[in-house]
Write a protein that holds these residues in place. Structure first.
Motif, short mmCIF file in Angstrom:
data_model
loop_
_atom_site.label_atom_id
_atom_site.label_comp_id
_atom_site.label_asym_id
_atom_site.label_seq_id
_atom_site.Cartn_x
_atom_site.Cartn_y
_atom_site.Cartn_z
N TYR A 1 32.05 51.95 45.88
CA TYR A 1 32.65 50.79 46.56
C TYR A 1 31.50 49.90 46.99
O TYR A 1 30.70 50.25 47.85
CB TYR A 1 33.50 51.21 47.75
CG TYR A 1 34.04 50.02 48.54
CD1 TYR A 1 34.62 48.93 47.89
CD2 TYR A 1 33.98 50.00 49.94
CE1 TYR A 1 35.11 47.84 48.60
CE2 TYR A 1 34.48 48.92 50.67
CZ TYR A 1 35.04 47.84 50.00
OH TYR A 1 35.52 46.76 50.70
N SER B 1 35.33 41.71 50.63
CA SER B 1 36.54 42.47 50.95
C SER B 1 36.34 43.45 52.10
O SER B 1 37.29 44.13 52.49
CB SER B 1 37.00 43.26 49.71
OG SER B 1 36.05 44.28 49.41
N HIS C 1 39.78 44.73 53.25
CA HIS C 1 40.18 45.88 52.42
C HIS C 1 39.42 47.17 52.76
O HIS C 1 39.96 48.26 52.56
CB HIS C 1 39.89 45.61 50.94
CG HIS C 1 40.63 44.50 50.30
ND1 HIS C 1 40.51 43.18 50.70
CD2 HIS C 1 41.48 44.49 49.21
CE1 HIS C 1 41.25 42.42 49.90
NE2 HIS C 1 41.85 43.18 49.00
N ILE D 1 40.58 51.06 51.84
CA ILE D 1 40.17 51.59 50.53
C ILE D 1 39.46 52.93 50.69
O ILE D 1 39.78 53.92 50.02
CB ILE D 1 39.25 50.58 49.81
CG1 ILE D 1 40.07 49.42 49.25
CG2 ILE D 1 38.46 51.27 48.69
CD1 ILE D 1 39.23 48.31 48.63
N ASP E 1 34.16 43.28 44.49
CA ASP E 1 34.80 42.00 44.75
C ASP E 1 34.56 41.04 43.58
O ASP E 1 33.98 41.43 42.57
CB ASP E 1 34.24 41.41 46.05
CG ASP E 1 34.43 42.33 47.24
OD1 ASP E 1 35.37 43.17 47.19
OD2 ASP E 1 33.66 42.23 48.20
N THR F 1 38.81 43.30 43.87
CA THR F 1 39.66 42.91 44.99
C THR F 1 40.02 41.42 44.93
O THR F 1 39.27 40.60 44.39
CB THR F 1 38.96 43.19 46.33
OG1 THR F 1 37.81 42.34 46.45
CG2 THR F 1 38.55 44.65 46.45
N LEU G 1 43.20 43.31 43.30
CA LEU G 1 43.79 44.17 44.33
C LEU G 1 43.92 43.41 45.65
O LEU G 1 42.91 43.10 46.29
CB LEU G 1 42.90 45.40 44.52
CG LEU G 1 43.31 46.38 45.63
CD1 LEU G 1 44.59 47.11 45.27
CD2 LEU G 1 42.17 47.38 45.90
N ALA H 1 45.69 47.82 49.26
CA ALA H 1 44.42 48.58 49.35
C ALA H 1 44.66 50.08 49.49
O ALA H 1 43.88 50.89 48.96
CB ALA H 1 43.58 48.06 50.52
N VAL I 1 44.69 52.23 46.20
CA VAL I 1 43.54 52.01 45.34
C VAL I 1 43.39 53.11 44.28
O VAL I 1 42.93 52.85 43.16
CB VAL I 1 42.24 51.88 46.18
CG1 VAL I 1 41.90 53.20 46.88
CG2 VAL I 1 41.08 51.41 45.32
#
Length: 407
Positions: free
Chosen positions: A208, A223, A227, A231, A302, A320, A341, A346, A349
């Motif tokens: 991530y 994000s 998010h 996530i 992102d 995202t 997304l 989220a 995921v």
């Protein structure tokens, strides 16, 4: 950012630069004249060095042929590079024209490369005896950077592939992409480093890598606040994933809420590791980017260069949707081809990641990979970068000879 915080931040920055200037003098080293025919100009401060260092593996190939010199304009950047034993090239520092002009005169560079559009680039652009080429620091749909009107300041621009050419063509007027843009792929994905301490029996690893909060509303693609915690909570709760959390190095510099979200996610992962030390999760806030992409099986990112780097590296990726309405994703952009997304999804995921591997999005990723990067076989991009830089060096010699013959 409140005015008081801004004033305090600027004051701390000035003090840090003064100290760096004093320390920098102790690191000066002589550079043999005429040995560095490619200059890489870096006008920004040390926190932005990731834009430069990602090019080092490819620049090593150039260095073997033509010699590379890094020219910095901020003392903290110069000091950090000089103190780092892994910096492979000499680093010259120039405060103004009085410093820069002798460096150029001593080395007589054929090509100058630029990794960003920093305002200090214009001091180097003043010099007419070299070819100036913008190389940027990532392929993305952030059109304010990748398709900026500032491209017109340079003789040429290196781009990753056809997507970049189309992006610039759609946005700019009075700019001939067929003459001024040169495709070199994405050399960074040819040399993704690996770590020695990767768990051998690690489950599937998800990277991530959210972007930062941005420097203006049009760039609010990050994000992390909208998010991020959801996530990561979903990934940790699933139990089938190892998580590498690698936020953008500038996260929180302008918006403390992003720093708070970063810290919240880091704490969530730390708590999970306390409960299961063998899970192998990683919170990485400061290392160079690259190994994380090599180590992951899947990526969540992102609207950013990281997302497309994942595509280039052959990693299934979930991208995202920006929560800020000001961060536009044009309908004709590369990112518009993906299902993005939203924050409201989220918590799902894991389902989105499965679709990125075997569902409709897997085919989209394959198509985008070809459109953005062309030949992604190992070493192909680095070869293009080296060959095209060498070609520009030869072209400069030819152009300079023609100019001198007219006088």
């Amino acid at each position: 950012m409140t005015e008081a915080r801004s004033v305090a931040r600027k004051a701390r920055h000035r003090l840090a630069l003064r100290k760096a200037t004093k320390d920098l003098a102790k690191t000066d080293r002589s550079i043999e004249p005429g040995t560095r025919r490619v200059m890489v100009h870096f006008g920004d401060t040390a926190p932005h060095l990731y834009q430069l260092t990602q090019w080092f593996p490819a620049l090593r190939e150039i260095d073997a042929m033509l010699g590379v010199l890094i020219v910095t304009r901020s003392p903290d950047a110069a000091l950090q590079l000089r103190r780092d034993p892994s910096t492979p090239f000499p680093v010259a520092h120039a405060v103004n024209h009085n410093d820069l002009d002798p460096i150029v005169a001593a080395q007589d560079p054929k090509v100058a490369l630029y990794v960003n559009h920093h305002r200090s680039n214009f001091a180097m652009l003043w010099h007419p005896t070299m070819l100036h080429c913008y190389i940027g620091h990532g392929e993305s749909d952030k059109i304010g950077i990748s398709a900026s009107n500032q491209l017109k300041a340079y003789d040429y621009g290196f781009v990753a592939g056809q997507a970049a050419i189309d992006r610039v063509s759609r946005r700019l007027i009075n700019y001939d992409t067929s003459q001024r843009l040169i495709v070199v792929g994405r050399p960074q994905t040819d040399a993704l480093p690996a770590r020695a301490d990767t768990p051998v029996d690690a489950p599937r690893t998800v990277l991530y890598a959210p972007s930062w909060e941005g420097d203006r509303p049009a760039n609010y693609y990050g994000s992390l606040r909208s998010h991020g915690p959801v996530i990561v909570a979903a990934l940790l709760a699933d139990g089938g994933y190892r998580v590498i959390f690698r936020p953008h190095p500038l996260t929180g510099k302008r918006d403390p809420q992003y720093a708070a979200a970063r810290d919240q996610v880091a704490k969530m992962i730390a708590t999970s590791l306390e409960e299961d030390p063998g899970a192998g999760h990683v919170v990485d806030l400061d290392s160079d980017f690259g190994w994380q992409l090599a180590e992951c099986d899947l990526c969540v990112a992102d609207v950013s260069a990281v997302a497309l780097d994942a595509v280039a590296a052959g990693k299934p990726v979930v991208i995202t949707e920006p929560a800020a309405a000001s961060a536009n994703v044009p309908s004709d952009s590369v990112m518009s081809r993906f299902d993005l997304l939203p924050a409201s999804e989220a918590a799902r995921v894991v389902e989105w990641l499965e679709n990125a591997q075997t569902g409709e999005q897997a085919e989209v990723i394959s198509q985008v990979r070809t459109y953005c990067f062309g030949d992604t076989s190992n070493g192909a991009s680095t070869k293009l970068f080296v060959d095209q830089t060498s070609r520009l060096a030869d072209l400069r010699d030819s152009m300079l000879a023609q100019r001198d013959a007219r006088t």
